[in-house]
Motif scaffolding. Structure first.
Motif, PDB file in Angstrom:
ATOM      1  N   ALA A  67       8.946   0.587   3.931  1.00 62.53           N
ATOM      2  CA  ALA A  67       8.772   0.582   2.475  1.00 62.53           C
ATOM      3  C   ALA A  67       7.845  -0.565   2.065  1.00 62.53           C
ATOM      4  CB  ALA A  67      10.127   0.449   1.781  1.00 62.53           C
ATOM      5  N   LEU A  68       8.029  -1.725   2.688  1.00 59.99           N
ATOM      6  CA  LEU A  68       7.198  -2.883   2.351  1.00 59.99           C
ATOM      7  C   LEU A  68       5.748  -2.635   2.750  1.00 59.99           C
ATOM      8  CD1 LEU A  68       9.627  -5.735   3.470  1.00 59.99           C
ATOM      9  CD2 LEU A  68       9.077  -5.050   1.129  1.00 59.99           C
ATOM     10  N   ASN A  89       4.223   0.062   2.903  1.00 61.55           N
ATOM     11  CA  ASN A  89       3.626   1.079   2.032  1.00 61.55           C
ATOM     12  C   ASN A  89       3.517   0.640   0.573  1.00 61.55           C
ATOM     13  OD1 ASN A  89       3.029   3.736   3.414  1.00 61.55           O
ATOM     14  ND2 ASN A  89       5.064   3.278   4.239  1.00 61.55           N
ATOM     15  N   TYR A  90       4.111  -0.501   0.258  1.00 60.15           N
ATOM     16  CA  TYR A  90       4.173  -0.926  -1.140  1.00 60.15           C
ATOM     17  C   TYR A  90       2.790  -1.330  -1.660  1.00 60.15           C
ATOM     18  CZ  TYR A  90       5.710  -3.501  -5.277  1.00 60.15           C
ATOM     19  OH  TYR A  90       5.883  -3.961  -6.557  1.00 60.15           O
TER      20      TYR A  90
END
Lengths: 229, 229
Positions: free
Chosen positions: B104-105, B107-108
């Motif tokens: 998630a990080l 892709n943030y």
DNA sequence: TAGATTGTTAATCGATTAACAATC
DNA sequence: TAGATTGTTAATCGATTAACAATC
């Protein structure tokens, strides 16, 4: 409104203390896991990363759970803090927005082990609805009301893009959710009586960048022996 | 060490203010995006979710960037705050631990747009190394030193399980990283001069649970007109 | 000039911390 | 009893806020 009992009246716990109670809880769990039965305020403070005076002051708001000359019983204190926070009970939670972050949250084992149960994952996009994430099938955002009623959900998690956050919060509030954890990079406005906490990944990095920059400038200033603007 | 210039000496910005600067920056960007060129402290405070006295006090630590009777030029103030935080420059970042959260990080998009560049993703598990995440190939944790040297990385992100966090932090510090953002649910100890910020998903939920529990108790007490223990 | 709004002052509030009396 | 450690006091520190003089 009405006069509270003395037991309730004694329970005015400062916000700063409330924010540290979960940290103490975690530290106590770690101590218990390593077989430690009793600890001093010094031990626990070290494990939690605070100073011992602050720890004792914090614990004093809950009551008197230690023994002078001895310390704290790890399991007993752990239970008392858990009870005070409210994580001895089960909290049903809904997560709205199942992107990368929503996935990570749905899979996060730390919720379940701390009294939080993810009862539903919701997303507005048809492409996401129906997918199974962490063993839970993603449902349409429209089902929010039904789910909240059915499971008596009090806590909602927003993991949508920024533009959708306010709408989602409004819907949550309208349906009766009174606590919101907001991961979307947007300020959401809510009425009195609703709590919002915000976790913002890039804000934390920016705070680090500020300090990093100052370190770099300090080093530079020391090197040039003057301190340029 | 040495005497600083008056410009530097004026720059003692309180921690609480530093933590809000990124919020103001985001609010200014939102205002600019909606075509607003000038705003009052009242406007900006509303957008940022703070009161206007606090906002003006905060901005006063940076300098005097407003015009009495008029307000603030949105773009100008935005630039000044960005410069103060240090996000006008580019910050190379490494992320260690590519599980759900690491994904998630990585892709943030909010990192990239705010001056942070993810130069490497690292993981100790062979099963993860070699995978491509957000267009970046995951490399072995052992490559940390090489990567940090090559890209002059000052900020490291820990997204590993709790047990690995301290080891990763130690390695980061040994290699010269001086700012760490820790997502692992563990307290990491670092030497003086190293900044650690912690984001803990379940702690935020626990703080909400505490308040939620009190609301429930309050309602109950009001209903029974007494306030039971 | 009159109206508006900043930047700053000063009062208040809340959090931290050292020190130590209470007490196991 | 002597040593250890809690729970609390009081001093200090930092953050918030209202109010308003400065000034565009």
């Amino acid at each position: 409104m009405t006069t509270r009992s003395s037991t309730d009246a004694a329970r005015v716990i400062p916000e700063a203390t409330v924010a540290r109670l979960p940290v103490y809880l975690r530290a106590l769990t770690a101590l218990a896991d390593s077989g430690i039965r009793t600890c001093s305020s010094e031990d626990l403070a070290t494990a939690a990363g605070v100073n011992s005076a602050k720890l004792r002051k914090d614990l004093s708001y809950l009551g008197s759970y230690g023994t002078r000359g001895v310390g704290y019983d790890v399991d007993y204190l752990r239970y008392q803090i858990a009870r005070e926070i409210g994580v001895t009970q089960d909290w049903p939670v809904v997560i709205v927005g199942i992107g990368n972050l929503g996935h990570a949250l749905a899979n996060y084992s730390g919720f379940r082990s701390r009294g939080f149960r993810v009862v539903a994952l919701l997303d507005a996009a048809e492409s996401v609805v129906g997918q199974s994430v962490a063993g839970v099938v993603v449902r349409p955002f429209d089902h929010l009301e039904e789910i909240v009623r059915e499971h008596d959900v009090a806590i909602g998690v927003i993991a949508t893009p920024a533009v959708a956050a306010q709408d989602v919060a409004d819907r949550m509030v309208a349906i009766g959710i009174t606590s919101i954890l907001n991961f979307a990079p947007a300020v959401v406005a809510v009425p009195e009586g609703v709590d919002v906490r915000k976790v913002d990944l890039s804000i934390e990095l920016q705070i680090l960048a500020y300090h990093e920059q100052r370190k770099a400038n300090g080093a530079e200033a020391a090197a040039t022996d003057g301190g340029a603007a």
